[in-house]
Scaffold this motif. Sequence first.
Motif, short mmCIF file in Angstrom:
data_model
loop_
_atom_site.label_atom_id
_atom_site.label_comp_id
_atom_site.label_asym_id
_atom_site.label_seq_id
_atom_site.Cartn_x
_atom_site.Cartn_y
_atom_site.Cartn_z
N SER A 77 -13.97 21.65 -12.27
CA SER A 77 -13.68 22.84 -11.58
C SER A 77 -14.58 24.00 -12.01
O SER A 77 -14.55 25.12 -11.64
N GLY A 82 -16.32 30.62 -7.47
CA GLY A 82 -15.95 29.22 -7.85
C GLY A 82 -14.69 28.92 -7.36
O GLY A 82 -14.32 27.67 -7.36
N THR A 83 -14.05 29.57 -6.53
CA THR A 83 -12.93 29.18 -5.93
C THR A 83 -13.29 28.48 -4.79
O THR A 83 -13.94 28.74 -3.86
N LEU A 84 -12.51 27.23 -4.54
CA LEU A 84 -13.11 26.29 -3.55
C LEU A 84 -12.17 26.78 -2.09
O LEU A 84 -11.06 27.33 -2.02
N PRO A 108 -18.68 25.60 -10.99
CA PRO A 108 -19.09 26.58 -10.18
C PRO A 108 -18.92 28.18 -10.95
O PRO A 108 -19.85 29.14 -10.86
N GLN A 165 -20.09 23.60 -3.86
CA GLN A 165 -18.78 23.20 -3.70
C GLN A 165 -18.68 21.94 -3.03
O GLN A 165 -17.72 21.01 -3.52
N ARG A 166 -19.48 21.79 -2.10
CA ARG A 166 -19.40 20.52 -1.44
C ARG A 166 -19.73 19.24 -2.18
O ARG A 166 -19.13 18.37 -1.99
N VAL A 188 -15.64 33.28 -3.73
CA VAL A 188 -16.26 32.05 -3.50
C VAL A 188 -17.41 31.90 -4.54
O VAL A 188 -17.59 30.65 -5.06
N VAL A 204 -21.47 27.41 -1.31
CA VAL A 204 -20.65 26.45 -0.76
C VAL A 204 -21.26 24.97 -0.68
O VAL A 204 -20.68 24.13 -0.70
N SER A 216 -8.73 24.60 -6.30
CA SER A 216 -9.59 24.81 -7.55
C SER A 216 -10.15 26.23 -7.56
O SER A 216 -10.65 26.55 -6.45
N GLY A 217 -10.03 26.60 -8.63
CA GLY A 217 -10.61 28.08 -8.94
C GLY A 217 -9.87 28.67 -9.89
O GLY A 217 -8.62 28.45 -10.29
N VAL A 264 -16.83 18.57 -4.68
CA VAL A 264 -15.91 17.76 -3.72
C VAL A 264 -16.26 16.50 -3.38
O VAL A 264 -15.39 15.43 -3.80
#
Length: 339
Positions: free
Chosen positions: A26, A277-279, A29, A329-330, A274, A326, A284-285, A333
């Motif tokens: 986590s 780094g916050t999903l 990002p 992040q994908r 975002v 984004v 997560s963030g 995840v």
Amino acid sequence: MSIQTPVQSKPTAVAVAQRFLSRHVSWIPVFAAIVILVAMFLGAQAYFGNFLTPRVISSLLLDNAYLLILAVGMTFVILTGGIDLSVGAVMAFTGMLGASLLRDGLPVGIVIPVMLLLGAGMGLAVGILIQYFDVQPFIASLAAMFAARGLAFMVSLSSIRVEEPAILWLQSTRIQAEPGSWFITPTGIIALLVVLVGALLLAYTRFGRTIYAIGGNEQSARLMGLPVVRTKLLAYVISGVCAGLAGVVFTAYTGASYPLNGIGTELDTIAAVVIGGTLLTGGSGYVLGSMIGVLVYGTIKTGISFLGADQSWTRITIGALLLLFVVVQRVIVSRSSRR
């Protein structure tokens, strides 16, 4: 015959970093945002030659203190898997009402708590719509955004100038060791204190752990007996309080309040969170990451001002960075799911 034991080599910095990132995915990002921020600093300094000066860097916090406060509250909401589109309008409404009350002669010791309580009330209303009426966070916060903007226009259709010395002192006072050195204003101190409190709440309290659990899997959090409803309501209340406090800071920053203040600020806030780094899916963030995201936003805006280019390039650059993060992040995840 002597048996020689193999000599274990000390792990390199790269190996330590890789091990840390493999165990704390986590944080990837956040480190990416830090790398981008440092690269922007170095690139701007190389191009302009006078970017990394105490005046410019100190102004990053001074000019974006209100956005940093909003980003902390938005971090709590997004970590639960929600969204709050009302923060910019709530900031404008509380600022307008506060300026109106100050103009009517009410003391600042009453006006500021009223602004914070109104922000908390707006956040609570959004949370109630989501939790008890099963309204989607996007729709509930959108309705609150329209309501707060309308209330701001009901206070006054024109700008209200603030002449209260205590409010203006928050922005005009510069605390520095010597002339020409680094400085900070009371609004910057307030923003940093909000970051500190938010980070401590998320890292070291049961409330913070519940926030992460809800964002990770709300159904599992319910089965574990965690107070899901209360925690989500509190997350939106925190966002509302931060919006009210941002109304105080932004009013001090501009020296006036206007019903159209804060238009688009909610999108800037979400983008900063975002990028930090916050999903968007929640779970997560970090508040520290959101602060880095705000600094990235402020650096882009300052660099474009140095270039003398149109501020629309700020939106274009932020949009490109948002798309990049984004995608990152994908990837994170999907890798976490495979593991």
